[in-house]
Design a protein around this motif. Structure first.
Motif, PDB file in Angstrom:
ATOM      1  N   CYS A 209       0.846  -1.187   0.000  1.00 37.93           N
ATOM      2  CA  CYS A 209       0.000   0.000   0.000  1.00 37.93           C
ATOM      3  C   CYS A 209       0.881   1.236   0.000  1.00 37.93           C
ATOM      4  O   CYS A 209       1.706   1.410   0.900  1.00 37.93           O
TER       5      CYS A 209
ATOM      6  N   CYS B  37       0.199   3.443   3.452  1.00 37.80           N
ATOM      7  CA  CYS B  37       0.651   3.053   4.796  1.00 37.80           C
ATOM      8  C   CYS B  37       1.772   2.029   4.770  1.00 37.80           C
ATOM      9  O   CYS B  37       2.337   1.698   5.804  1.00 37.80           O
TER      10      CYS B  37
ATOM     11  N   GLU C   8      -5.712  -2.105   5.888  1.00 35.86           N
ATOM     12  CA  GLU C   8      -5.114  -1.464   7.059  1.00 35.86           C
ATOM     13  C   GLU C   8      -5.573  -0.009   7.191  1.00 35.86           C
ATOM     14  O   GLU C   8      -6.109   0.395   8.203  1.00 35.86           O
ATOM     15  N   CYS C   9      -5.355   0.802   6.137  1.00 31.16           N
ATOM     16  CA  CYS C   9      -5.587   2.247   6.270  1.00 31.16           C
ATOM     17  C   CYS C   9      -6.780   2.739   5.444  1.00 31.16           C
ATOM     18  O   CYS C   9      -7.163   3.901   5.529  1.00 31.16           O
TER      19      CYS C   9
ATOM     20  N   ALA D 262      -6.968   3.219   2.306  1.00 27.56           N
ATOM     21  CA  ALA D 262      -6.647   3.944   1.067  1.00 27.56           C
ATOM     22  C   ALA D 262      -7.285   3.232  -0.124  1.00 27.56           C
ATOM     23  O   ALA D 262      -7.266   2.007  -0.207  1.00 27.56           O
TER      24      ALA D 262
HETATM   25 ZN    ZN Z   1      -2.763   1.261   3.515  1.00 26.40          ZN
END
Ligand code: ZN
Length: 542
Positions: free
Chosen positions: A17, A20, A38-39, A41
């Motif tokens: 990614c 992140c 995770e983030c 995006a």
């Molecule tokens: Zn991410």
């Protein structure tokens, strides 16, 4: 976040990614629609990936597309334009920067045009313009909504002025859908700039942006180099666009289909379910209540707000934001949803239940942006032939320097006049305080109802007592002198009916929904010219 960043590692089955740094299985990313687990995006999707995500499985049929190589200028920079096109075709497996299809979303037919940034930066060449125009023409012929997913750096320089003309060509095709009353939706993805942003990405009915997507006319680099201004954090991102009133909402990719299903549901023709008519029309049946008690009850922060009504009464409510000019007023909310079987547009002043929310919503005192948002939504209601419900609960329009600078009086005047000619039924309910012009702006309706404990007034009792008694403490006397309360409103025909108010809050809200549905159902089949003539006659008698 670019597909290049992802594909660089796909050989080993992993992707990183760019936001992140999380390294994850490519297969897992495909499952999440290229949203980083995770983030959050949102990575770039190719047009085929997007179509597969958006449309019901197996429903897509590609629209016929020829794939000529048009090189009207015989353009060459470091490479001849036909060679550049050939390279893009080989790299993407696509023939141009947009893919169009018909299909269904939640079983509802749509026509879709999806741009692909991976093909020459999604630039707007003549073939791209042609394909989107033909998609709009197919939507018109088949009477389906049109959804356009944008991703573009702007014009295609290699096609010169012919690229520029695409903005007007596609806009004409979208305008024809306006004339035909067909819903158009843009889904703005990272990045959408230049001629695409300044035409079909933003001239549609509903503008949805993906989180993190940037949209603007001039790109950040151009701005920095031309005017040498440092750009603020988050400039031109989805959050910035929402705050500045330019888009309706930011929707994460995983929720897009749900939101689209709800929007598409309001385009289905239907009628109100039959409910009992409990509206009180004889003022003698209403109890005499002290005017000051009415004022205090109407201002009780525990009373339901417009958003409470929207959630309780409408199926699939979608809130729409922004005046498409400058901002989004938190003191007026609006959106579409289905009331007892019939899609409607709901608009209303929004207060809150606690101090923080009340302050954020400016106690329901709307700014010019709020009235201009309302005007925009009323135009949408007229286009889609949606009956309109307005809920009035405001001490008045926001009195402030900025509101005056942006034309508060003009914004109110505009919406009042717009309602005088609106070709769809409008029912207003004074659910709490109906304070002066700021209230009337939403209450120029075919029928005006009032809750038993609501009131409608030219001025707040405090304002009146300060002017005439020279003492704000005389507000209770002023309230009585102004004869505030539903009984007087009904007796004097300022309102056409009073909504009974059972003590159970849920039942009280349901009573408002029933009263609105009964009232709108009676108007729904009136000839539109007659409707407007009757509305004018209603206000002519005052
Ligand atoms: Zn991410």
């Amino acid at each position: 976040m670019t597909s290049a960043g992802v594909t660089a590692e796909t050989a080993r089955g992993f992707a990183r990614c760019p936001a992140c740094g999380l390294i994850t299985y490519t297969r897992r990313l495909v499952r999440t629609g290229r949203v980083c687990p995770e983030c959050g995006a949102h990575g770039r999707l190719s047009a085929p990936e997007r179509l597969a995500q958006l449309l019901d499985e197996g429903s897509a049929t590609a629209l016929p597309a020829d794939d000529p190589v048009r090189d009207p200028l015989a353009f060459t920079d470091s490479r001849a334009y036909p060679d550049r096109l050939a390279l893009a075709r080989r790299a993407t497996g696509l023939t141009e920067a947009v893919v169009c299809a018909r299909g269904t979303i939640g079983g509802q037919p749509v026509t879709v045009a999806v741009m692909d940034f991976g093909f020459l930066g999604g630039s707007l060449g003549t073939v791209v313009g042609d394909r989107i125009t033909r998609a709009a023409e197919a939507a018109l012929a088949e009477r389906t909504p049109l959804i356009i997913v944008t991703a573009s750096g702007g014009a295609r320089m290699q096609e010169g002025v012919f690229s520029l003309m695409q903005m007007a060509k596609v806009s004409h095709a979208v305008a024809a859908l306006d004339d035909a009353g067909l819903l158009t939706v843009s889904i703005i993805t990272e990045p959408t700039f230049g001629g695409v942003a300044a035409s079909f990405a933003t001239c549609t009915d509903v503008l949805i942006a993906e989180p993190g997507a940037r949209m603007g006319f001039a790109g950040p680099r151009v701005i920095e180099q031309t005017v040498r201004e440092r750009l603020p954090e988050g400039f031109q991102t989805a959050g910035f666009l929402l705050e500045h009133g330019m888009i309706d909402m930011v929707v994460p990719r995983g929720e897009l289909r749900l939101v689209l299903c709800r929007l598409l549901a309001v385009t289905r023709p239907s009628v109100f379910a039959e409910v009992a008519d409990m509206v009180i029309r004889d003022p003698a049946t209403l109890p005499e209540v002290d005017a000051w008690d009415v004022v205090r009850a109407a201002r009780d922060p525990a009373r339901p707000t417009t958003l409470d009504y929207a959630t309780a009464l409408l199926d699939g409510f979608v809130e729409l934001h922004g005046d498409r000019l400058a901002g989004d007023c938190p003191a007026i909310v609006g959106g579409v949803g289905v009331l007892l079987g019939r899609p409607v547009l709901l608009l209303g002043h929004q207060k809150g239940h606690d101090t923080r929310e009340l302050v954020r919503r400016r106690f329901g005192m709307a700014s010019p942006e709020g009235y201009r948002k309302s005007s925009r939504l009323l135009r949408l209601a007229a286009k889609l032939e949606l009956p309109v419900v307005t809920l009035v609960d405001t001490p008045g329009a926001y009195p402030g320097i900025a509101a005056e600078q942006r034309g508060q009086a003009l914004a109110i005047a505009e919406i009042i006049k717009q309602l005088c000619s609106l070709p769809v039924p409008v029912v207003s309910v004074v659910t709490g305080e109906g304070g002066s012009g700021g209230a009337l702006a939403l209450a120029v309706a075919d029928r005006v109802l009032c809750r038993e404990s609501g009131f409608y007034s030219v001025i707040s009792p405090e304002g009146c007592s300060a002017i005439l008694w020279k003492d704000a403490a005389a507000a209770p006397q002023a309230a009585r002198a102004l004869r505030l309360g539903a009984r007087h409103l009904l007796a004097s025909s300022v309102v056409d009916g009073v909504v009974p108010e059972p003590s159970d809050p849920a039942a009280a809200m349901a009573a408002v929904g029933d009263a609105v549905a009964v009232t709108l159902a009676a108007l729904d089949h009136t000839d539109r010219r007659e409707l407007v003539a009757n509305r004018r006659a209603r206000f002519r008698r005052f």
